[in-house]
Design a protein around this motif. Sequence first.
Motif, short mmCIF file in Angstrom:
data_model
loop_
_atom_site.label_atom_id
_atom_site.label_comp_id
_atom_site.label_asym_id
_atom_site.label_seq_id
_atom_site.Cartn_x
_atom_site.Cartn_y
_atom_site.Cartn_z
N SER A 10 0.83 -1.20 0.00
CA SER A 10 0.00 0.00 0.00
C SER A 10 0.86 1.25 0.00
CB SER A 10 -0.94 0.00 1.21
OG SER A 10 -0.19 0.03 2.40
N LEU A 11 0.24 2.34 -0.45
CA LEU A 11 0.94 3.62 -0.55
C LEU A 11 -0.10 4.73 -0.38
CD1 LEU A 11 3.52 5.24 -1.44
CD2 LEU A 11 2.65 5.05 -3.78
N SER A 12 0.24 5.72 0.44
CA SER A 12 -0.64 6.88 0.61
C SER A 12 0.09 8.13 0.16
CB SER A 12 -1.05 7.03 2.08
OG SER A 12 -1.90 5.98 2.47
N VAL A 13 -0.61 8.96 -0.60
CA VAL A 13 0.00 10.17 -1.17
C VAL A 13 -1.01 11.31 -1.06
CG1 VAL A 13 0.78 11.21 -3.33
CG2 VAL A 13 1.47 8.89 -2.76
N GLN A 14 -0.50 12.49 -0.87
CA GLN A 14 -1.38 13.67 -0.81
C GLN A 14 -1.77 14.09 -2.22
OE1 GLN A 14 -1.61 14.34 2.54
NE2 GLN A 14 -3.40 15.61 2.07
N GLU A 15 -2.99 14.54 -2.37
CA GLU A 15 -3.48 15.02 -3.66
C GLU A 15 -2.53 16.10 -4.21
OE1 GLU A 15 -7.36 16.73 -3.43
OE2 GLU A 15 -7.53 17.06 -5.59
N GLY A 16 -2.23 16.00 -5.51
CA GLY A 16 -1.35 16.97 -6.15
C GLY A 16 0.12 16.58 -6.14
N ARG A 17 0.49 15.63 -5.27
CA ARG A 17 1.88 15.20 -5.21
C ARG A 17 2.11 14.03 -6.18
NH1 ARG A 17 3.93 17.37 -0.32
NH2 ARG A 17 5.98 16.75 -1.11
N ILE A 18 3.36 13.58 -6.25
CA ILE A 18 3.70 12.48 -7.14
C ILE A 18 3.49 11.14 -6.42
CG2 ILE A 18 6.14 12.58 -6.47
CD1 ILE A 18 6.85 11.68 -9.31
N SER A 19 2.92 10.18 -7.16
CA SER A 19 2.83 8.79 -6.68
C SER A 19 3.83 7.97 -7.47
CB SER A 19 1.43 8.21 -6.90
OG SER A 19 0.46 8.87 -6.14
N ILE A 20 4.61 7.16 -6.78
CA ILE A 20 5.58 6.29 -7.44
C ILE A 20 5.32 4.86 -7.00
CG2 ILE A 20 8.01 5.71 -7.80
CD1 ILE A 20 8.68 8.64 -7.22
N LEU A 21 4.94 4.02 -7.95
CA LEU A 21 4.68 2.61 -7.66
C LEU A 21 5.77 1.78 -8.32
CD1 LEU A 21 1.65 4.08 -8.38
CD2 LEU A 21 0.99 1.95 -7.26
N ASN A 22 6.31 0.85 -7.57
CA ASN A 22 7.46 0.08 -8.03
C ASN A 22 7.13 -1.37 -8.33
OD1 ASN A 22 9.59 2.13 -7.78
ND2 ASN A 22 9.10 2.04 -5.60
N CYS A 23 7.90 -1.94 -9.23
CA CYS A 23 7.69 -3.33 -9.65
C CYS A 23 9.05 -3.93 -10.00
CB CYS A 23 6.76 -3.36 -10.86
SG CYS A 23 6.47 -4.98 -11.58
N ASP A 24 9.33 -5.12 -9.52
CA ASP A 24 10.56 -5.82 -9.84
C ASP A 24 10.23 -7.18 -10.46
OD1 ASP A 24 11.26 -4.33 -6.94
OD2 ASP A 24 12.77 -4.12 -8.52
N TYR A 25 11.05 -7.63 -11.37
CA TYR A 25 10.82 -8.93 -11.98
C TYR A 25 12.11 -9.74 -11.97
CZ TYR A 25 12.71 -6.51 -16.14
OH TYR A 25 13.50 -5.80 -17.00
N THR A 26 11.97 -11.05 -12.03
CA THR A 26 13.14 -11.91 -11.90
C THR A 26 13.56 -12.52 -13.23
OG1 THR A 26 11.71 -13.78 -11.32
CG2 THR A 26 12.61 -12.49 -9.51
N ASN A 27 12.63 -12.64 -14.17
CA ASN A 27 12.93 -13.29 -15.44
C ASN A 27 13.49 -12.26 -16.43
OD1 ASN A 27 12.96 -14.66 -17.86
ND2 ASN A 27 10.98 -15.63 -17.56
N SER A 28 14.77 -12.37 -16.72
CA SER A 28 15.41 -11.40 -17.61
C SER A 28 14.92 -11.51 -19.05
CB SER A 28 16.93 -11.57 -17.57
OG SER A 28 17.28 -12.88 -17.94
N MET A 29 14.16 -12.56 -19.35
CA MET A 29 13.61 -12.72 -20.69
C MET A 29 12.38 -11.84 -20.93
SD MET A 29 15.55 -14.93 -22.19
CE MET A 29 14.59 -15.57 -23.56
N PHE A 30 11.75 -11.40 -19.85
CA PHE A 30 10.57 -10.53 -20.01
C PHE A 30 10.97 -9.29 -20.79
CE2 PHE A 30 7.85 -13.15 -17.93
CZ PHE A 30 7.90 -13.19 -16.55
N ASP A 31 10.15 -8.94 -21.79
CA ASP A 31 10.50 -7.78 -22.59
C ASP A 31 9.31 -6.89 -22.89
OD1 ASP A 31 10.91 -9.66 -25.72
OD2 ASP A 31 9.21 -9.42 -24.36
N TYR A 32 8.19 -7.13 -22.22
CA TYR A 32 7.04 -6.25 -22.41
C TYR A 32 6.31 -6.17 -21.08
CZ TYR A 32 3.77 -3.73 -25.34
OH TYR A 32 3.02 -2.74 -25.92
N PHE A 33 5.91 -4.95 -20.73
CA PHE A 33 5.38 -4.72 -19.39
C PHE A 33 4.13 -3.84 -19.46
CE2 PHE A 33 9.19 -6.46 -17.56
CZ PHE A 33 10.15 -6.19 -18.52
N LEU A 34 3.18 -4.13 -18.58
CA LEU A 34 1.94 -3.36 -18.55
C LEU A 34 1.59 -2.99 -17.12
CD1 LEU A 34 1.24 -6.31 -20.32
CD2 LEU A 34 -0.30 -4.67 -21.33
#
Lengths: 113, 115
Positions: A10-34
């Motif tokens: 979870s992440l809480s952010v104030q209106e008007g500020r920046i939200s940054i959501l992170n994602c990590d993957y383990t398979n180096s073959m992945f080449d397309y992300f959504l």
Amino acid sequence: DQQVKQNSPSLSVQEGRISILNCDYTNSMFDYFLWYKKYPAEGPTFLISISSIKDKNEDGRFTVFLNKSAKHLSLHIVPSQPGDSAVYFCAAGLDNYGQNFVFGPGTRLSVLP
Amino acid sequence: EAGVAQSPRYKIIEKRQSVAFWCNPISGHATLYWYQQILGQGPKLLIQFQNNGVVDDSQLPKDRFSAERLKGVDSTLKIQPAKLEDSAVYLCASSLNSGVSYEQYFGPGTRLTVT
């Protein structure tokens, strides 16, 4: 063994500020992300995508950054709005492989007015 | 354009009973997916159809789950017999097979509770 990780439940952010959501993957073959956004009692809706040939893709308030060497991507929302409050899923897959994607567990974003 | 339709929206059954879910994809979408989403987790692909053929069913528990897509349009997913751990939201999604966009369009899901 999670191939796609979103380590912040979870992440809480104030209106008007920046939200940054992170994602990590383990398979180096992945080449397309959504990224998908999901409201309660609804199915996920597509937000933005990026191919591994790019390191950035922008669509209005949403920008996705890809760091292939670190196997990391992030979604930036600027400025954040209360309507952005939802669960965000990162998904990774192989280009030209039957559109089969692996989803992360999601991050719940709350944008506070 | 109508979205992906699913029914029922909610289902409560006892363990060892059978249940079936129905999905109607967006018109013209060749690819159809069934996902299982357990609370707190991301959607997990169960089966992927291309028209009426199976592309990937490697994560489908075939001893109890079955799916079909007759005539390459509507699809049904069946669980027989259900177990407690099958409690989840079952999502259906569809996509064009254009090779241009990988966007999947999701239905609202069916929330299954097995007691």
